[in-house]
Every structure is written in C-alpha cells, then in structure tokens.
Design an enzyme around this catalytic site. Sequence first.
Site: not given
Length: 599
Positions: A299, A440-442, A447
Amino acid sequence: MADYKVPMRDMQFVMNEMLDYPAHYQSLPGCEEATADVVDAIIEESAKFCENVLAPINQSGDQEGCTWSESGVTTPKGFKEAYQQYVDAGWPSMTSDVNYGGQGLPASLGSILSEMKGSANWSWGMYPGLSHGAINTIEAHGTPEQKEAYLHKMIAGTWTGTMCLTESHCGTDLGMLRTKAELNADGSYAISGTKIFISAGEHDMAENIIHIVLARLPDAPKGTKGISLFIVPKMNIGADGEIADRNGVSCGSIEHKMGIHANATCVMNFDGAKGFLIGEPNKGLNAMFTFMNTARLGTAIQGLAHAEVGFQKSLEYSRDRLQMRSLSGIKNPEGPADPIIVHPDVRRMLLTQKAFAEGGRMMIYFGSQLVDTMQCAADESERKAADDLLSFYTPIAKAFLTETGYESANLGLQCFGGHGFIAEWGLEQNVRDCRISMLYEGTTGIQALDLLGRKVLGSGGELLKGYTKLVHKFCQANDGDEAMKSFIEPLIAMNKELGELTMHVGGKAMENADEVGAASVDYLMYSGYAMLAYFWARAVKTSQEAIAAGTTEEAFYKAKISTAKFYFERILPRTGTHVAALKSGSENLMELDEAAFAF
Ligand SMILES: Cc1cc2nc3c(=O)[nH]c(=O)nc-3n(C[C@H](O)[C@H](O)[C@H](O)COP(=O)(O)OP(=O)(O)OC[C@H]3O[C@@H](n4cnc5c(N)ncnc54)[C@H](O)[C@@H]3O)c2cc1C
C-alpha cells in the site's frame, strides 16, 4: 497524452547508484541470480507489459467497473486477457519459493514491478497483489501438505488469493470479529459468517480463489487472543489436487465506491464453508501479520504509484498549456502566452510531486532491500537488525507515502486547472483511486498508533535506535563536507529532535495514556518528512559524486540536487508544525465535551 511511461532512468538511479542493488543481491545467499543483466531484462519486459497492456485498460476499467450477478463477478473488458498474459509470461511466480514452482528471485524485485503495475493500473494490480500476500502467508505458516495443495497453482497464477479480515462491525478492531469455525469430523472446519470489503473476493480472472480467513473457534478466548486463521478455497480441491465441487463461499454483492472501480470489493458469505486451520489455534492474528506487512508495504507503493502518475501527466501538461505571461519576462515570444511551467506556483506543485515521487521511490526501494536482508541474510544478527528497522519503517512508509501520494495526486490535478476535474485526462481517477490507500491496511491514524505506541514506546525506544543510527552514520561520514552541509545539519538536528519528541511523549503518557493517541499522527508525519530528507540527502551525495566523476548526464544529477534543495527548504519546514502540534498535548483535543461538538 501518454498513459504512463515507466521512469526507467530514475529507477536505475535509485537501484544501482544510490542503493547499490547489484552488490546487495550478490551479498545475500539465494539472491545471487539477480545479476544486473537479469534485473535489467526483467524490468524492461515488465515495463513493456505495464505500458502496453495494463495502462491502456486503466481508464476504461474505471469507467466500466466490475459487475456482479448471481453467478459471480465480471471484471472490465481486457482485464481477464491481461491477467492471462501475465500468467503465461510467468510473472506471478517471480519471487516465490522454488520448491513450489517459484523463481526464487528477491522480494525487492517484486516491489519494483509493483510500482510499475500500480502506476499503470492500480485496480488490476490488486488481483495478483492480494494473491502474493496469500502465498506469503501459506509459505510462512502452512503445513507441508497445505503448501503442496495450494502453492503450486497460486504461484503459477492459476489460482488467486484474498485476505478476509473485515466484518461490518469490525475493521480496525479485529478483536470483535464473529465469523465462526467449527471442527468437522474429518479435521477440517466449517466456516460461517460474513466478511465485507474483500478485495478481489470474486472475479473471472482465475479458476479458483483461495481465501485466507480470520475466524473464531467455539472455545476461543475473547478479543484478539481468540482469533484463528483458515484457508478457505472457493472451489474444493479433490484428492488429485484438481478442482472438485463448489465450497460454501459466495459473493453476496460488490460495493459501489469512490475509486478503484475495476477491483471488485466484495461481501463474502461463508455458509459452513470447508476451511483448514493455518498455524496454531488462536494465534491467527500473528500469522496474519505476515500478510498485513506485505500488504502494508504494497500500500505504501500505491502512494508512490499515484504520485508518479500525477507528476508525469501534470509535467507534460504544464509544458504544453499556454496561459498568461511569466512575471519575469516573456519566455515564449512566438506563442500567444507562456507555458504554465514558467509560473512559480505551478513549479511549486510540480516540484512537490517530484520530491514525493522520486523520494518515495528511494524510500520504497530501501524498505524492499530490508525485506531481502530480513529473509535471506546468512547472519542471524543481520536478519534481526533488518527486521527491527523494517518494524519502525513500515508504518511510516505506509501512512506517510500514502498521505504524500494523495497530496501529489491532488496537485497533479490542480496543475490542470478545471481540466483536471474532467474525467478524460485521468487526473480525477488518479485522485479517486489513490484515496483508499490511506484507509485500508490500517488507516493513517492506526499506523501512527502502531509506530509510536506499539513500536517506539513499546520497545522502550529500541526500535527507533536502528533508524537514528543509520542517519547518524551518514551524517558522520559527511561531516566537514561543505557541499553537503545544508543537508547534513538539518538531518543531525532532526535526529536529535526525534529522540526528544519520543521522550517528551513517553513522559507525558505515563500520566495520561491519551497523550500517545494525541501525538501519534504528528509523530509519524514528522518521522516521514525526516526519513525522506535522509534519502534526499543521500541522493545529493550520489549526484555530487557522479558530477565530480565527470558524468555525461550532468543535467540529471543537477536536477536531483535542485529537487533536494527544494525539499529541504520548502517541504521540510512542515516538521515545525508537527512539533508544535505534538507538543501542544492532548488537552486541546479532549477538553471539549462530546455533547458540545455541535448544537
Ligand atoms: C475498497 C476497500 C478494500 C478493502 N479491502 C479489504 C480486504 O481485501 N480485506 C479486508 O479484510 N479488509 C479490506 N478492507 C477493509 C479496510 O481494511 C478497513 O476499512 C479498514 O481497516 C478500516 O476499518 P473500518 O472501515 O471498519 O473503520 P473503523 O475501524 O470503524 O475506523 C473508523 C475511523 O476511526 C479511527 N479509529 C478506529 N479505532 C481507532 C483508535 N483506536 N484510535 C484512533 N483512531 C481509531 C480510524 O482511523 C478511522 O478513521 C477494504 C476496505 C475498502 C474500503
């Protein structure tokens, strides 16, 4: 206007000149086959595929989108054929395990190709991208039988993969997930529940889809300590290893969304679907981190990919578009007006994009080298050091490069004036497609908590040290070099300041835990700007050396030095705002009563 041109010269600069990929590959056991010739050939072939096959179906894919019916999901025109070409050329197997048909090339080569695929057509690239994460998870945590059963076809690209975490009531907070897994008499599990937002959950590009699913065993402890991980194929696999009957998993619908229209975002229903436990019961989240780390780096690459697209398109436009005269005198006397690139503000927008795209590339290629070292170095302590640095680096790369990627995509659009808002030019698609990368992906917020709370403070500052030492070493090596002074001095100051900010928040957090959450995004962005400065300073050093050695490409290297100067003087001061905001503490965020937010 060209759709996308692979920035070959810049890639070579970062790989071969700044980061010395050839020596890096030769130093790692198992990576020696990635000689300069092999790498060049792979990059050239991949560039052709991305420019000639993927880029031309990017805009049409966005306009057409995916369509859902009872029988499945149809991807836009040309997607399936492009995927078949990709499979036929052997691309899916490039970095995977040779024992299962992979070519065993270093992971970093995969990142370089991901950037190209991503810039050419992010939506398309997500289909093989998710597969790659699923493959990594099975490689790392599967039993020998599971590897044998799934990896050959997945690595060949005949089957694709997904990651199924999210449910309607839980995205960030996976501890709340409800999908159930009940033991069957044959040792498999019956998986029941509904997952939402599953990228590439259903499509027509491959004959089977292998879902990697988080679910809960009946006796599982509550929260994240009670989550297990399962392989759930769309089509069951017979004893001969070939596709048998349909499993109890289906796509209930697809989402209509802001961007990445050509990538199917699916509601996936698991109705007692047959699944197989991967790794230990209740340790699924640990195993899933393999997938999530791959995906986070992937990402981060998305941020870079969209920054590059916006930059390329807006640069070309700014050279062509004639509007107004330069304030400092006519630059295009033959024309009715000057090209907009003469205007300082347009240059500000172009240079910002250039600094983020080219700097982002340095950051990504560096992180990818760390992945190689972590996976392949002969020496355990070297692997551990790379792993530690990667832990610190990953949330920064993911959040900072997607935030700056989005800023770049927006600036790319802005350079076009009103025309940027018009679909035809592709700039608005670039902005829309990029937007998801910060979610997405946190999300960026998550993060940032991972970086400051879990990694930096959680390790008592240990994980920060690997990074500050790296910067310190570079600064020391260039101590006394007059030509580097204006880059080294700020780096030294920021290295010190990062330590002080960490101590500051750590101290305040002992009295009030909300201080971490209040400081985290500013801390992450500060770290991102500082890290990018380190890479731009390294680019300056490499460029100065090339110029001193009498290069025939002086203009290329001088452009690097000018861009670094721009970055240090115009972008890096943003760190001051982050310091002030961070030091202001949590009170200004928390004092307002929830009920008083609006009347
Ligand atoms: C197009 C698309 C594709 C996706 N693909 C996949 C996929 O393939 N597989 C999959 O499993 N999931 C996928 N997702 C889901 C995605 O990962 C989640 O949407 C994301 O993790 C955020 O979860 P959420 O949407 O539930 O937001 P929430 O968790 O509800 O968060 C809402 C907001 O609150 C903030 N927040 C939440 N908790 C905290 C906290 N503790 N501290 C500070 N802030 C907090 C968040 O930062 C965010 O701003 C996809 C989503 C989309 C939109």
